[in-house]
Design a protein around this motif. Structure first.
Motif, PDB file in Angstrom:
ATOM      1  N   GLY A  58      30.104   4.338  80.379  1.00  0.00           N
ATOM      2  CA  GLY A  58      29.603   4.473  79.014  1.00  0.00           C
ATOM      3  C   GLY A  58      28.250   5.176  78.934  1.00  0.00           C
ATOM      4  O   GLY A  58      27.762   5.472  77.867  1.00  0.00           O
ATOM      5  N   MET A  59      27.598   5.424  80.069  1.00  0.00           N
ATOM      6  CA  MET A  59      26.284   6.050  80.085  1.00  0.00           C
ATOM      7  C   MET A  59      26.374   7.512  79.661  1.00  0.00           C
ATOM      8  O   MET A  59      25.526   7.987  78.936  1.00  0.00           O
ATOM      9  CB  MET A  59      25.678   5.944  81.490  1.00  0.00           C
ATOM     10  N   GLY A  60      27.387   8.211  80.091  1.00  0.00           N
ATOM     11  CA  GLY A  60      27.565   9.608  79.735  1.00  0.00           C
ATOM     12  C   GLY A  60      27.787   9.785  78.248  1.00  0.00           C
ATOM     13  O   GLY A  60      27.313  10.731  77.644  1.00  0.00           O
ATOM     14  N   GLU A  61      28.496   8.844  77.652  1.00  0.00           N
ATOM     15  CA  GLU A  61      28.745   8.916  76.216  1.00  0.00           C
ATOM     16  C   GLU A  61      27.445   8.766  75.440  1.00  0.00           C
ATOM     17  O   GLU A  61      27.218   9.445  74.444  1.00  0.00           O
ATOM     18  CB  GLU A  61      29.733   7.814  75.803  1.00  0.00           C
ATOM     19  N   HIS A  62      26.578   7.873  75.902  1.00  0.00           N
ATOM     20  CA  HIS A  62      25.309   7.645  75.226  1.00  0.00           C
ATOM     21  C   HIS A  62      24.429   8.904  75.313  1.00  0.00           C
ATOM     22  O   HIS A  62      23.814   9.305  74.339  1.00  0.00           O
ATOM     23  CB  HIS A  62      24.579   6.454  75.855  1.00  0.00           C
ATOM     24  N   THR A  63      24.415   9.532  76.454  1.00  0.00           N
ATOM     25  CA  THR A  63      23.614  10.737  76.648  1.00  0.00           C
ATOM     26  C   THR A  63      24.144  11.867  75.778  1.00  0.00           C
ATOM     27  O   THR A  63      23.367  12.580  75.147  1.00  0.00           O
ATOM     28  CB  THR A  63      23.632  11.167  78.127  1.00  0.00           C
TER      29      THR A  63
ATOM     30  N   ALA B  19      23.133  11.210  72.203  1.00  0.00           N
ATOM     31  CA  ALA B  19      21.704  11.465  71.996  1.00  0.00           C
ATOM     32  C   ALA B  19      21.434  12.963  71.922  1.00  0.00           C
ATOM     33  O   ALA B  19      20.644  13.426  71.092  1.00  0.00           O
ATOM     34  CB  ALA B  19      20.885  10.831  73.116  1.00  0.00           C
ATOM     35  N   GLN B  20      22.088  13.727  72.770  1.00  0.00           N
ATOM     36  CA  GLN B  20      21.913  15.176  72.751  1.00  0.00           C
ATOM     37  C   GLN B  20      22.430  15.766  71.441  1.00  0.00           C
ATOM     38  O   GLN B  20      21.827  16.673  70.887  1.00  0.00           O
ATOM     39  CB  GLN B  20      22.613  15.813  73.946  1.00  0.00           C
ATOM     40  N   LYS B  21      23.559  15.232  70.971  1.00  0.00           N
ATOM     41  CA  LYS B  21      24.131  15.714  69.714  1.00  0.00           C
ATOM     42  C   LYS B  21      23.184  15.418  68.550  1.00  0.00           C
ATOM     43  O   LYS B  21      22.944  16.276  67.697  1.00  0.00           O
ATOM     44  CB  LYS B  21      25.492  15.069  69.470  1.00  0.00           C
ATOM     45  N   GLU B  22      22.586  14.216  68.522  1.00  0.00           N
ATOM     46  CA  GLU B  22      21.633  13.861  67.468  1.00  0.00           C
ATOM     47  C   GLU B  22      20.402  14.760  67.509  1.00  0.00           C
ATOM     48  O   GLU B  22      19.892  15.193  66.481  1.00  0.00           O
ATOM     49  CB  GLU B  22      21.210  12.400  67.611  1.00  0.00           C
TER      50      GLU B  22
END
Length: 129
Positions: free
Chosen positions: A4-9, A12-15
């Motif tokens: 799930g760490m990759g999804e969070h990153t 965050a990059q998309k935001e």
């Protein structure tokens, strides 16, 4: 990497990308105008301060101010350096007249030079004269 760490990153990059897109673009022309306007004002005020020191020196000499006074000695020391080559331009026998003419010309010089430099800086900045 944790699950799930990759999804969070990625989120965050998309935001961050969306936030950058929402920001107003930098108006470089306006920034240049403001910077040049600030520098022009700084140059103008510096020239005015130098001229004021020279005029104060003239007033102190003509008024026979106490040379042991801290203010008078401070102004006198600065005036010597700010007078540039005008300090001994004219050499009348009267000391007060000599200071009035030479340091007065130096004060006018600082006002003219700082005014011209300020005008040039404003034109470079595109803010007009």
């Amino acid at each position: 990497m944790l699950p799930g760490m990759g999804e969070h990153t990625e989120a965050a990059q998309k935001e961050e990308t969306e936030a950058r897109a929402k920001r107003a673009p930098v108006n470089w022309r306006r920034t240049r105008e403001q910077a040049c306007g600030f520098l022009a004002s700084l140059v103008r005020w510096t020239g005015l301060a130098f001229a004021a020191i020279l005029v104060l020196h003239v007033i102190f000499v003509i008024g026979s101010a106490n040379t042991a006074n801290g203010i008078v000695s401070f102004v006198s020391s600065w005036a010597g350096g700010l007078s540039l080559g005008f300090r001994d331009l004219f050499t009348p026998s009267d000391e007060k007249l000599r200071v009035l003419v030479n340091f007065g010309i130096a004060a006018i010089f600082w006002l003219i030079v700082s005014g011209l430099l300020a005008r040039i800086l404003r034109r470079i900045g595109g803010a007009g004269a």
